[in-house]
Design an enzyme around this catalytic site. Structure first.
Site, PDB file in Angstrom:
ATOM      1  N   TYR A  85       6.128 -13.806  -0.270  1.00 30.20           N
ATOM      2  CA  TYR A  85       5.458 -14.058   1.000  1.00 30.20           C
ATOM      3  C   TYR A  85       5.976 -15.381   1.561  1.00 30.20           C
ATOM      4  O   TYR A  85       6.599 -16.179   0.844  1.00 30.20           O
ATOM      5  CB  TYR A  85       3.943 -14.107   0.791  1.00 30.20           C
ATOM      6  CG  TYR A  85       3.356 -12.838   0.223  1.00 30.20           C
ATOM      7  CD1 TYR A  85       3.382 -11.652   0.951  1.00 30.20           C
ATOM      8  CD2 TYR A  85       2.769 -12.813  -1.049  1.00 30.20           C
ATOM      9  CE1 TYR A  85       2.852 -10.484   0.436  1.00 30.20           C
ATOM     10  CE2 TYR A  85       2.241 -11.642  -1.576  1.00 30.20           C
ATOM     11  CZ  TYR A  85       2.291 -10.480  -0.838  1.00 30.20           C
ATOM     12  OH  TYR A  85       1.776  -9.314  -1.352  1.00 30.20           O
ATOM     13  N   GLN A 109      13.090   2.404  -2.711  1.00 29.93           N
ATOM     14  CA  GLN A 109      12.464   1.950  -3.954  1.00 29.93           C
ATOM     15  C   GLN A 109      13.365   2.085  -5.176  1.00 29.93           C
ATOM     16  O   GLN A 109      13.429   1.174  -6.010  1.00 29.93           O
ATOM     17  CB  GLN A 109      11.165   2.726  -4.175  1.00 29.93           C
ATOM     18  CG  GLN A 109      10.051   2.269  -3.239  1.00 29.93           C
ATOM     19  CD  GLN A 109       8.778   3.054  -3.449  1.00 29.93           C
ATOM     20  OE1 GLN A 109       8.815   4.257  -3.668  1.00 29.93           O
ATOM     21  NE2 GLN A 109       7.644   2.397  -3.366  1.00 29.93           N
ATOM     22  N   ASP A 131       0.824  -1.207   0.000  1.00 27.99           N
ATOM     23  CA  ASP A 131       0.000   0.000   0.000  1.00 27.99           C
ATOM     24  C   ASP A 131       0.861   1.261   0.000  1.00 27.99           C
ATOM     25  O   ASP A 131       0.683   2.153  -0.818  1.00 27.99           O
ATOM     26  CB  ASP A 131      -0.911   0.004   1.230  1.00 27.99           C
ATOM     27  CG  ASP A 131      -1.805  -1.215   1.278  1.00 27.99           C
ATOM     28  OD1 ASP A 131      -2.486  -1.462   0.292  1.00 27.99           O
ATOM     29  OD2 ASP A 131      -1.795  -1.915   2.303  1.00 27.99           O
ATOM     30  N   ARG A 174       6.390  -9.948  -5.545  1.00 25.88           N
ATOM     31  CA  ARG A 174       5.121 -10.244  -4.881  1.00 25.88           C
ATOM     32  C   ARG A 174       4.230  -8.992  -4.859  1.00 25.88           C
ATOM     33  O   ARG A 174       4.712  -7.874  -5.057  1.00 25.88           O
ATOM     34  CB  ARG A 174       5.367 -10.716  -3.451  1.00 25.88           C
ATOM     35  CG  ARG A 174       5.724  -9.584  -2.496  1.00 25.88           C
ATOM     36  CD  ARG A 174       6.024 -10.071  -1.096  1.00 25.88           C
ATOM     37  NE  ARG A 174       6.029  -8.959  -0.155  1.00 25.88           N
ATOM     38  CZ  ARG A 174       6.482  -9.039   1.101  1.00 25.88           C
ATOM     39  NH1 ARG A 174       6.959 -10.182   1.548  1.00 25.88           N
ATOM     40  NH2 ARG A 174       6.422  -7.987   1.890  1.00 25.88           N
ATOM     41  N   GLY A 175       2.928  -9.216  -4.576  1.00 30.61           N
ATOM     42  CA  GLY A 175       2.025  -8.087  -4.350  1.00 30.61           C
ATOM     43  C   GLY A 175       1.808  -7.237  -5.580  1.00 30.61           C
ATOM     44  O   GLY A 175       1.596  -7.764  -6.667  1.00 30.61           O
ATOM     45  N   GLU A 176       1.834  -5.914  -5.403  1.00 32.49           N
ATOM     46  CA  GLU A 176       1.518  -5.000  -6.508  1.00 32.49           C
ATOM     47  C   GLU A 176       2.708  -4.149  -6.938  1.00 32.49           C
ATOM     48  O   GLU A 176       3.036  -4.071  -8.118  1.00 32.49           O
ATOM     49  CB  GLU A 176       0.353  -4.091  -6.109  1.00 32.49           C
ATOM     50  CG  GLU A 176      -0.045  -3.103  -7.201  1.00 32.49           C
ATOM     51  CD  GLU A 176      -1.356  -2.393  -6.922  1.00 32.49           C
ATOM     52  OE1 GLU A 176      -2.210  -2.993  -6.241  1.00 32.49           O
ATOM     53  OE2 GLU A 176      -1.529  -1.255  -7.386  1.00 32.49           O
ATOM     54  N   ASP A 177       3.366  -3.510  -5.960  1.00 30.99           N
ATOM     55  CA  ASP A 177       4.403  -2.554  -6.349  1.00 30.99           C
ATOM     56  C   ASP A 177       5.588  -3.242  -7.032  1.00 30.99           C
ATOM     57  O   ASP A 177       5.976  -2.862  -8.143  1.00 30.99           O
ATOM     58  CB  ASP A 177       4.876  -1.781  -5.112  1.00 30.99           C
ATOM     59  CG  ASP A 177       5.852  -0.691  -5.488  1.00 30.99           C
ATOM     60  OD1 ASP A 177       5.499   0.166  -6.317  1.00 30.99           O
ATOM     61  OD2 ASP A 177       6.989  -0.689  -4.973  1.00 30.99           O
TER      62      ASP A 177
END
Length: 360
Positions: free
Chosen positions: A181, A238, A17, A254-257
């Site tokens: 994860y 980042q 997020d 993993r995830g979105e970013d």
């Protein structure tokens, strides 16, 4: 012209997020000249991504973004001309009431999670009136097509990427990054790489990935196992993480970013999607695979899909990896084309600026 933007973010877990919100806030400020305030409930989660901030300070500025610690009862001194509630985090009641008193009415955006599912295109930009206040919220979907909001991509990203890759020193074998994860079959991956005929360096992110690797070996790293060298790395801001993805030959993300950044890297990657109840995440995974593998040969599409599925669920990782590596040359070409294809679409910050300009 909407000069003042407020972005609200609650950290659910991990760094997805805040990772997305921080990139968006920086880009709106630095490339579009917006005065951006990032309201964040957990400053400790931002500090690893942006080491310059002080988690103990209630207000501060960094990278041209004003960062505000979002507490339970925040003082609302003004509202932005655009207010973004990231991932349905729900704006403070006092902020909503202040928006309702403001003329012209601010543009209210609910920035949704990224999905390749077709329904997101039909819901992108959909309006939802507030039940009691004279306000309208718009659902905004990042995505992979021109009928969504696009993906976060900064100006000059590809030029910087290509320069970094050109300057990278060679390594005999494979460099692989691992960010996952704790449910990923990491032990199976380690044993598969160790038994491979290819000399491999596995760069392991801190947190859950490193904990899983350390549990497998039963000791602290770095480790040498067969032809595999396992090398932990410290948490990276980042921009530095982007450079790691560019330098590696294959990236587990993993995830979105990090998922989006791996695609901009133009290198083969393996995605672990955030797990959802009733395996809803597997539907999202298949929706992405349908789009992503469309330009591959039948053999290539099968190999990629199988490894993604095994990494996210169960199956024979050893065979899936062997099939994936066997089409590496095709994957190298495909991922470069895929990144260029996606980059033809406007990026998320650009589309948001245009969308909101038409609403206020």
């Amino acid at each position: 012209m909407q000069l003042h933007w407020d972005i609200f973010c609650r950290v659910i877990d991990n760094y997805g997020d805040i990772g997305v919100c921080w990139r968006l806030a920086r880009q709106l400020a630095n490339e579009h000249g917006k005065h951006v305030r990032l309201w964040l409930d957990d400053l400790n989660s931002l500090q690893p991504l942006c080491p310059a901030i002080d988690p103990a300070r209630a207000r501060q500025s960094c990278s041209a973004v004003e960062i505000i610690h979002w507490t339970e009862n925040p003082r609302i001194d003004r509202v932005g001309e655009v207010a973004i509630e990231a991932f349905a985090c729900e704006l403070p009641v006092a902020y909503l009431e202040a928006m309702a008193r403001t003329t012209p009415t601010p543009c209210w955006i609910n920035l949704e999670y990224l999905t390749a599912e077709a329904w997101a295109e039909s819901c992108h930009g959909m309006a939802s009136p507030h039940p009691s206040l004279p306000l309208t919220k718009y659902f905004y979907f990042p995505g992979f097509s021109t009928t969504t909001g696009g993906l976060l991509r900064e100006q000059g990203l590809f030029a910087e990427r290509d320069e970094t890759i050109a300057q990278a020193t060679g390594h005999h074998g494979l460099d692989i990054s691992l960010f996952s994860y704790d449910t990923a079959p990491i032990s199976a991956l380690i044993e598969t790489l160790a038994e491979s005929s290819i000399e491999t360096r596995l760069h392991v992110a801190p947190g859950k990935p490193l904990a899983a690797v350390a549990a497998h070996f039963g000791s602290n790293g770095p480790w040498q196992h067969g032809r595999l060298r396992v090398q932990p790395f410290a948490f990276l801001p980042q921009d530095d993480y982007d450079r790691l993805l560019w330098r590696c030959d294959i990236n587990f993300v993993r995830g979105e970013d990090s998922f989006v950044r791996a695609q901009w890297a133009g290198k083969p990657f393996v995605w672990q999607i955030y797990r959802q109840e009733e395996d809803a995440h597997l539907i999202k995974l298949e929706a992405f695979l349908d789009r992503y593998t469309a330009g591959l040969s039948a053999v290539g599409a099968t190999a990629v899909s199988q490894l993604f599925r095994v990494w996210n669920s169960t199956g024979d990782l050893r065979q899936a990896w062997a099939d994936f590596i066997a089409i590496r040359s095709e994957l190298d070409r495909h991922n470069h084309r895929w990144a260029n294809q996606l980059a033809k679409n406007e990026n998320l910050a650009e589309t948001l600026v245009k969308f909101c300009a038409a609403k206020v």
